[in-house]
Design a protein around this motif. Sequence first.
Motif, PDB file in Angstrom:
ATOM      1  N   LYS A  92       0.795  -1.227   0.000  1.00  0.00           N
ATOM      2  CA  LYS A  92       0.000   0.000   0.000  1.00  0.00           C
ATOM      3  C   LYS A  92       0.828   1.279   0.000  1.00  0.00           C
ATOM      4  O   LYS A  92       0.375   2.301  -0.509  1.00  0.00           O
ATOM      5  CB  LYS A  92      -0.965  -0.013   1.170  1.00  0.00           C
ATOM      6  CG  LYS A  92      -2.017  -1.089   1.016  1.00  0.00           C
ATOM      7  CD  LYS A  92      -3.035  -0.916   2.088  1.00  0.00           C
ATOM      8  CE  LYS A  92      -4.182  -1.853   1.855  1.00  0.00           C
ATOM      9  NZ  LYS A  92      -5.274  -1.527   2.765  1.00  0.00           N
TER      10      LYS A  92
ATOM     11  N   LYS B  88      -1.768   2.185   9.399  1.00  0.00           N
ATOM     12  CA  LYS B  88      -2.221   1.109   8.513  1.00  0.00           C
ATOM     13  C   LYS B  88      -1.052   0.245   8.057  1.00  0.00           C
ATOM     14  O   LYS B  88       0.056   0.750   7.854  1.00  0.00           O
ATOM     15  CB  LYS B  88      -2.905   1.699   7.274  1.00  0.00           C
ATOM     16  CG  LYS B  88      -4.139   2.528   7.597  1.00  0.00           C
ATOM     17  CD  LYS B  88      -4.663   3.277   6.390  1.00  0.00           C
ATOM     18  CE  LYS B  88      -5.487   2.384   5.485  1.00  0.00           C
ATOM     19  NZ  LYS B  88      -6.167   3.191   4.424  1.00  0.00           N
TER      20      LYS B  88
ATOM     21  N   GLY C 276      -9.102  -4.991   6.606  1.00  0.00           N
ATOM     22  CA  GLY C 276      -9.175  -4.119   7.771  1.00  0.00           C
ATOM     23  C   GLY C 276      -8.226  -4.498   8.904  1.00  0.00           C
ATOM     24  O   GLY C 276      -8.276  -3.909   9.975  1.00  0.00           O
TER      25      GLY C 276
ATOM     26  N   GLU D  74      -1.974   7.796   8.074  1.00  0.00           N
ATOM     27  CA  GLU D  74      -2.873   8.649   7.294  1.00  0.00           C
ATOM     28  C   GLU D  74      -3.683   9.528   8.231  1.00  0.00           C
ATOM     29  O   GLU D  74      -3.954   9.154   9.368  1.00  0.00           O
ATOM     30  CB  GLU D  74      -3.886   7.781   6.513  1.00  0.00           C
ATOM     31  CG  GLU D  74      -3.376   7.352   5.184  1.00  0.00           C
ATOM     32  CD  GLU D  74      -4.350   6.492   4.398  1.00  0.00           C
ATOM     33  OE1 GLU D  74      -5.461   6.187   4.883  1.00  0.00           O
ATOM     34  OE2 GLU D  74      -3.981   6.136   3.286  1.00  0.00           O
ATOM     35  N   LYS D  75      -4.111  10.646   7.701  1.00  0.00           N
ATOM     36  CA  LYS D  75      -5.101  11.458   8.408  1.00  0.00           C
ATOM     37  C   LYS D  75      -6.340  10.576   8.581  1.00  0.00           C
ATOM     38  O   LYS D  75      -6.754   9.895   7.638  1.00  0.00           O
ATOM     39  CB  LYS D  75      -5.436  12.671   7.528  1.00  0.00           C
ATOM     40  CG  LYS D  75      -6.536  13.530   8.059  1.00  0.00           C
ATOM     41  CD  LYS D  75      -5.958  14.669   8.873  1.00  0.00           C
ATOM     42  CE  LYS D  75      -7.041  15.360   9.671  1.00  0.00           C
ATOM     43  NZ  LYS D  75      -6.568  15.770  11.005  1.00  0.00           N
TER      44      LYS D  75
ATOM     45  N   LEU E 115     -10.048  10.245   8.634  1.00  0.00           N
ATOM     46  CA  LEU E 115     -11.196  11.050   8.215  1.00  0.00           C
ATOM     47  C   LEU E 115     -12.399  10.690   9.087  1.00  0.00           C
ATOM     48  O   LEU E 115     -12.643   9.516   9.350  1.00  0.00           O
ATOM     49  CB  LEU E 115     -11.500  10.813   6.741  1.00  0.00           C
ATOM     50  CG  LEU E 115     -10.328  11.108   5.774  1.00  0.00           C
ATOM     51  CD1 LEU E 115     -10.697  10.716   4.357  1.00  0.00           C
ATOM     52  CD2 LEU E 115      -9.943  12.579   5.817  1.00  0.00           C
TER      53      LEU E 115
ATOM     54  N   HIS F 290     -17.287   5.554   1.556  1.00  0.00           N
ATOM     55  CA  HIS F 290     -16.362   4.728   0.772  1.00  0.00           C
ATOM     56  C   HIS F 290     -16.936   4.663  -0.643  1.00  0.00           C
ATOM     57  O   HIS F 290     -18.012   4.118  -0.856  1.00  0.00           O
ATOM     58  CB  HIS F 290     -16.261   3.323   1.382  1.00  0.00           C
ATOM     59  CG  HIS F 290     -15.463   2.355   0.546  1.00  0.00           C
ATOM     60  ND1 HIS F 290     -14.286   1.767   0.978  1.00  0.00           N
ATOM     61  CD2 HIS F 290     -15.673   1.872  -0.702  1.00  0.00           C
ATOM     62  CE1 HIS F 290     -13.819   0.977   0.031  1.00  0.00           C
ATOM     63  NE2 HIS F 290     -14.644   1.014  -0.998  1.00  0.00           N
TER      64      HIS F 290
ATOM     65  N   GLU G 261      -6.779   2.602  -1.698  1.00  0.00           N
ATOM     66  CA  GLU G 261      -6.070   1.451  -2.259  1.00  0.00           C
ATOM     67  C   GLU G 261      -6.666   1.057  -3.602  1.00  0.00           C
ATOM     68  O   GLU G 261      -7.752   1.523  -3.971  1.00  0.00           O
ATOM     69  CB  GLU G 261      -6.117   0.245  -1.302  1.00  0.00           C
ATOM     70  CG  GLU G 261      -7.493  -0.360  -1.115  1.00  0.00           C
ATOM     71  CD  GLU G 261      -7.443  -1.752  -0.465  1.00  0.00           C
ATOM     72  OE1 GLU G 261      -6.396  -2.422  -0.516  1.00  0.00           O
ATOM     73  OE2 GLU G 261      -8.477  -2.156   0.081  1.00  0.00           O
TER      74      GLU G 261
HETATM   75  P1  ADP Z   1      -8.173  -2.971   3.810  1.00  0.00           P
HETATM   76  O1  ADP Z   1      -7.373  -3.294   2.588  1.00  0.00           O
HETATM   77  O2  ADP Z   1      -7.614  -3.574   5.058  1.00  0.00           O
HETATM   78  O3  ADP Z   1      -9.643  -3.232   3.625  1.00  0.00           O
HETATM   79  P2  ADP Z   1      -8.517  -0.091   3.245  1.00  0.00           P
HETATM   80  O4  ADP Z   1      -7.391   0.866   3.075  1.00  0.00           O
HETATM   81  O5  ADP Z   1      -9.258  -0.510   2.014  1.00  0.00           O
HETATM   82  O6  ADP Z   1      -7.983  -1.380   4.045  1.00  0.00           O
HETATM   83  O7  ADP Z   1      -9.565   0.506   4.270  1.00  0.00           O
HETATM   84  C1  ADP Z   1     -10.675  -0.232   4.704  1.00  0.00           C
HETATM   85  C2  ADP Z   1     -11.682   0.670   5.395  1.00  0.00           C
HETATM   86  O8  ADP Z   1     -11.070   1.321   6.535  1.00  0.00           O
HETATM   87  C3  ADP Z   1     -12.216   1.814   4.537  1.00  0.00           C
HETATM   88  O9  ADP Z   1     -13.304   1.417   3.724  1.00  0.00           O
HETATM   89  C4  ADP Z   1     -12.636   2.800   5.620  1.00  0.00           C
HETATM   90  O10 ADP Z   1     -13.861   2.369   6.202  1.00  0.00           O
HETATM   91  C5  ADP Z   1     -11.546   2.656   6.678  1.00  0.00           C
HETATM   92  N1  ADP Z   1     -10.425   3.611   6.449  1.00  0.00           N
HETATM   93  C6  ADP Z   1      -9.295   3.388   5.733  1.00  0.00           C
HETATM   94  N2  ADP Z   1      -8.489   4.497   5.706  1.00  0.00           N
HETATM   95  C7  ADP Z   1      -9.128   5.444   6.445  1.00  0.00           C
HETATM   96  C8  ADP Z   1      -8.822   6.817   6.815  1.00  0.00           C
HETATM   97  N3  ADP Z   1      -7.695   7.430   6.435  1.00  0.00           N
HETATM   98  N4  ADP Z   1      -9.732   7.468   7.591  1.00  0.00           N
HETATM   99  C9  ADP Z   1     -10.871   6.865   8.010  1.00  0.00           C
HETATM  100  N5  ADP Z   1     -11.215   5.593   7.708  1.00  0.00           N
HETATM  101  C10 ADP Z   1     -10.362   4.881   6.936  1.00  0.00           C
END
Ligand code: ADP
Length: 449
Positions: A118, A159, A166, A201-202, A204, A209, A288
Amino acid sequence: MTAISKILIANRGEIALRVLRACKELGIATVAVHSTADADAMHVRLADESVCIGPPPSRDSYLNIHQIVAACEITGADAVHPGYGFLSENAKFADILDAHGITFIGPTAEHIRLMGDKITAKKTAVELGIPVVPGSDGEVLPENALKIAREIGFPVLIKATAGGGGRGMKVAKNEAELEEAVSTARSEALAAFGNDAVYMEKYLGKPRHIEVQVVGDGAGNAIHLGERDCSLQRRHQKVWEEANSPALNVEQRMKIGQICADAMKKMKYRGAGTIEFLYENGEFFFIEMNTRLQVEHPITEAITGIDLVHEQIRVASGAGLSVTQDQIVFSGHAIECRINAEDPRTFVPSPGTITHFHAPGGLGVRVDSGVYAGYKIPPYYDSLIGKLIVHGRTRVECMMRLRRVLDEFVVDGIKTTLPLFQDLVANQDIANGDYDIHWLEHYLAETSA
Ligand code: ADP
C-alpha cells in the motif's frame, strides 16, 4: 493474441459459478477445482471437468499453487480465472502460471505487486494524478511516528502496508494513544501478513467509501464504469453496496472516473480493477487499488449492461475491450445485499444444511449464489452464501423492488443476514442515502441495546 479455449476456475462458491457462466456464454470450456469439502458444490456439478485439489483447509487446496498448476496440466486448461480472494492478488501465482505458459486472467504480476504494497500503491497513485489521503511519505517507525503525526494532525490512522480485510489498522486520537497504536498495528500486521511495515494517514471522521471500476486492455487503452458506494460496512467489511453513489452527481462521477481511466491508460493496466476512495466534503482520497474482480461487481454490470468477466477474458486473450468510454450508458440504480450464513444480530457464522431455498425473481432481480436446498455449508470458508442484486430505473424504484424481493427470499435451516436487510430497506437514513462508513456500526450498536 492468445486464444483461450479452456479456463480453470481457481475459486469456489458464488464467484466460481459466476465465472463459469461467463465462460459458457463465450463458448469456453471450464474446469472446476475443489477441496474435498466442496465436492457437491454447484460450480463443480456444472463445470465440464473437475479436479479435487486437496483437503478442506484453504492453504492445502484453494491456496495450493502446485496443485492448481497440476490441475491445469492434467486438464489442458490454457487460462486461470482466480475470482476474488484466495490467489487473485498473488503475484507469485501470476508469475508461475506465466512460466508454465498458462494465461492468468488478471493484471501483470508487476502491477499486482505495485498495488499490493500500500505504501508503493499510494506513491504510484500520486504519480498517476490520483488524489490521496494526506499522510506519511512512506513507512512509519516508532521513533519518527510522533513527528509525522504532528505534521498530519490528529486523529491519525496507522495502517499496514501489506494490509487487507481491515487488519493491522489502528486509530490514534491524540499523542497519548500514538505509541500504543503504532506498536499494536505493527504486531497485528506481522502476525497477519508477515510484514510489520506500517504507514500513517489522516483519519477522516465521516467519509463515504466510494470506489471506481476500471478495465484496461494492457496496451494503453482503459475505461471506467462509474462508481459504487460501499459505505455500509461492519468491521471494515462491506455489507450493502450501491451504484451509483447517492452522494455524487453526474459531473463528479465523470470527473473521478476519467481521472481513474487516465491513470490506468498511463500504467497500461490490464484487466479489471477497482480504485477505492474515501469521499468527504466533496473531495476524493485514494486508499487502495484492488487488482481483481470484486464481490460487488454485479451492481456495476446492472447499471451498464456490461459483463465484467467477459471483459476480463477478452483483455487477457488480447482481444481488447468490447466497448469504448463513449458507448457506456449508465442506466438506473442498483443495490447489492451480501447474504451471509450468519446470525443477523451477532454475526456469528451459522454453517449447516439448507433445508429450503427459494430465490426471488422478477424484473431487475439477480441472485448470484451457489447454494440450493439440501446443500451443506462447510464451516471452513467465509460465510458469503449469495448476493442479491436489484436494479430499478431510479433509486426509489430500486428500494421498492428490494423491499418486495427480500420478503420473497427464503433460506431455511440456517441463520442468514436477510433480516438485517429488511431492517435497512425500511430505514429513513438509508432511504435518504444519508450514511457514512460508521453509520451501520452505530445503527447496530443502537438497535441491539
Ligand atoms: P483494507 O485493505 O484492510 O480493507 P482499506 O485501506 O481498504 O484497508 O480501508 C478499509 C476501510 O477502513 C475503509 O473502507 C474505511 O472504512 C476505513 N479507512 C481506511 N483508511 C481510512 C482513513 N484514512 N480514515 C478513516 N477511515 C479509513
